[in-house]
Design a protein around this motif. Structure first.
Motif, PDB file in Angstrom:
ATOM      1  N   GLU A  72       5.139  -1.149  -3.640  1.00  0.00           N
ATOM      2  CA  GLU A  72       3.302  -0.969  -4.615  1.00  0.00           C
ATOM      3  C   GLU A  72       3.373   0.055  -3.639  1.00  0.00           C
ATOM      4  O   GLU A  72       2.851  -0.682  -2.244  1.00  0.00           O
ATOM      5  N   THR A  75      -1.864  -2.034  -1.830  1.00  0.00           N
ATOM      6  CA  THR A  75      -1.530  -3.220  -2.205  1.00  0.00           C
ATOM      7  C   THR A  75      -2.798  -3.919  -1.859  1.00  0.00           C
ATOM      8  O   THR A  75      -3.077  -5.446  -2.195  1.00  0.00           O
ATOM      9  N   GLN A  76      -3.308  -3.493  -1.338  1.00  0.00           N
ATOM     10  CA  GLN A  76      -5.150  -4.289  -1.076  1.00  0.00           C
ATOM     11  C   GLN A  76      -4.619  -5.539  -0.898  1.00  0.00           C
ATOM     12  O   GLN A  76      -4.420  -6.153   0.249  1.00  0.00           O
ATOM     13  N   GLY A  78      -3.205  -7.815  -1.944  1.00  0.00           N
ATOM     14  CA  GLY A  78      -1.311  -8.346  -2.185  1.00  0.00           C
ATOM     15  C   GLY A  78      -1.094  -9.561  -2.871  1.00  0.00           C
ATOM     16  O   GLY A  78       0.156  -9.653  -3.595  1.00  0.00           O
ATOM     17  N   ALA A  81       1.458  -8.178  -4.828  1.00  0.00           N
ATOM     18  CA  ALA A  81       2.297  -8.074  -5.216  1.00  0.00           C
ATOM     19  C   ALA A  81       3.033  -9.226  -5.494  1.00  0.00           C
ATOM     20  O   ALA A  81       4.342  -9.234  -5.076  1.00  0.00           O
ATOM     21  N   LEU A  95       5.237  -2.957   0.642  1.00  0.00           N
ATOM     22  CA  LEU A  95       4.065  -2.542   0.446  1.00  0.00           C
ATOM     23  C   LEU A  95       3.745  -1.814   1.129  1.00  0.00           C
ATOM     24  O   LEU A  95       3.499  -2.190   2.376  1.00  0.00           O
ATOM     25  N   ASP A  97       0.558   0.380   3.072  1.00  0.00           N
ATOM     26  CA  ASP A  97      -0.777   0.535   2.484  1.00  0.00           C
ATOM     27  C   ASP A  97      -2.104   0.983   3.849  1.00  0.00           C
ATOM     28  O   ASP A  97      -1.630   1.118   4.922  1.00  0.00           O
ATOM     29  N   TYR A 100      -5.186  -3.297   6.345  1.00  0.00           N
ATOM     30  CA  TYR A 100      -4.192  -4.081   5.688  1.00  0.00           C
ATOM     31  C   TYR A 100      -5.607  -5.063   5.578  1.00  0.00           C
ATOM     32  O   TYR A 100      -5.503  -6.833   6.246  1.00  0.00           O
ATOM     33  N   PHE A 103      -6.450  -7.857   3.357  1.00  0.00           N
ATOM     34  CA  PHE A 103      -4.476  -8.191   3.290  1.00  0.00           C
ATOM     35  C   PHE A 103      -5.293  -9.866   3.354  1.00  0.00           C
ATOM     36  O   PHE A 103      -5.189 -10.251   4.620  1.00  0.00           O
ATOM     37  N   THR A 119       5.906  -5.190   4.741  1.00  0.00           N
ATOM     38  CA  THR A 119       4.601  -3.947   4.669  1.00  0.00           C
ATOM     39  C   THR A 119       4.677  -2.914   6.043  1.00  0.00           C
ATOM     40  O   THR A 119       5.499  -2.898   6.667  1.00  0.00           O
ATOM     41  N   SER A 124       0.548   7.178   2.034  1.00  0.00           N
ATOM     42  CA  SER A 124       1.639   6.634   0.900  1.00  0.00           C
ATOM     43  C   SER A 124       1.944   8.031   1.173  1.00  0.00           C
ATOM     44  O   SER A 124       3.632   7.661   1.332  1.00  0.00           O
TER      45      SER A 124
END
Length: 218
Positions: A72, A75-76, A78, A81, A95, A97, A100, A103, A119, A124
């Motif tokens: 993903e 994920t922001q 989660g 997810a 994941l 990002d 976090y 998160f 994570t 990315s």
């Protein structure tokens, strides 16, 4: 700020914005397409003939093969997810990002401890480059929404997802109504699909119009 105050501010700003758009079009004779990254190409009909149109993005995830390796990208909290894990049942989910802070680790704590979820923090693009080509069975892209960022995430995902694997893109729109900013997702995705001849497999609606589109890697 109360909802009433926000409404007044938004509608006032919206009227000024609309007046500016009308003036621009009157003076130039053209719509301000720069606001939405210009015109996107049409996806050829033959790439759409097997596309499933679904009511929500979770229905796309339900069609993914079980037991694969997924990523993903963005994920922001989660929360989605969690749905990827519960619905697609991947063997492992990465994941990625930049930040976090939002998160909610408790949602995935047991899976992180069991190393089913990994994570990774950072760009990315740079993180994806660290994986072998043809490594993932699916990628869910929901990171930066600017045109250049989406185009780069798509390009690297096409190399890192196995042939026949799935790439799903969230927020397939040209404009975010809830943020009043342009999104480059629509143009970047349609360009990628049309230029590479990728078969679109799914389209899913969203309650606020932030649709998902999925296609098969080649």
């Amino acid at each position: 700020m109360s909802e009433l105050d926000l409404r007044k501010n938004v509608y006032g700003a919206l009227k000024a914005f609309q007046d500016s758009l009308r003036n621009y079009r009157r003076e130039t004779g053209s719509p301000p397409t720069f606001l939405i990254n210009g015109e996107a190409p049409a996806i050829p009909g033959e790439l759409l003939k097997d596309c499933k149109v679904l009511p929500r993005r979770e229905d796309i995830i339900a069609d993914l093969p079980k037991g694969g390796i997924g990523v993903e990208i963005g994920t922001q909290t989660g929360r989605f997810a969690r749905k990827l894990l519960d619905i697609a049942e991947p063997e492992k989910l990465f994941l990625l990002d930049l930040d976090y802070t939002p998160f909610q680790r408790d949602i995935l704590a047991n899976d992180i401890e069991a190393e089913r979820v990994v994570t990774m923090q950072g760009s990315s693009l740079e993180l994806m480059e660290g994986f072998d080509d043809d490594y993932f069975d699916f990628a869910y892209i929901d990171a930066g929404h600017g045109y250049d960022m989406v185009a780069k995430d798509l390009a690297v995902s096409l190399r890192k997802v196995k042939p026949g694997g799935a790439i799903i893109c969230n927020d397939f729109v040209v404009w975010s109504a809830l943020e009043a900013i342009p999104y480059g997702v629509h143009k970047a995705v349609t360009e990628t699909i049309a230029e590479r001849g990728l078969r679109v497999t799914h389209f899913a609606f969203h309650p606020f119009g932030y649709s998902d589109i999925a296609f098969c890697n080649t």
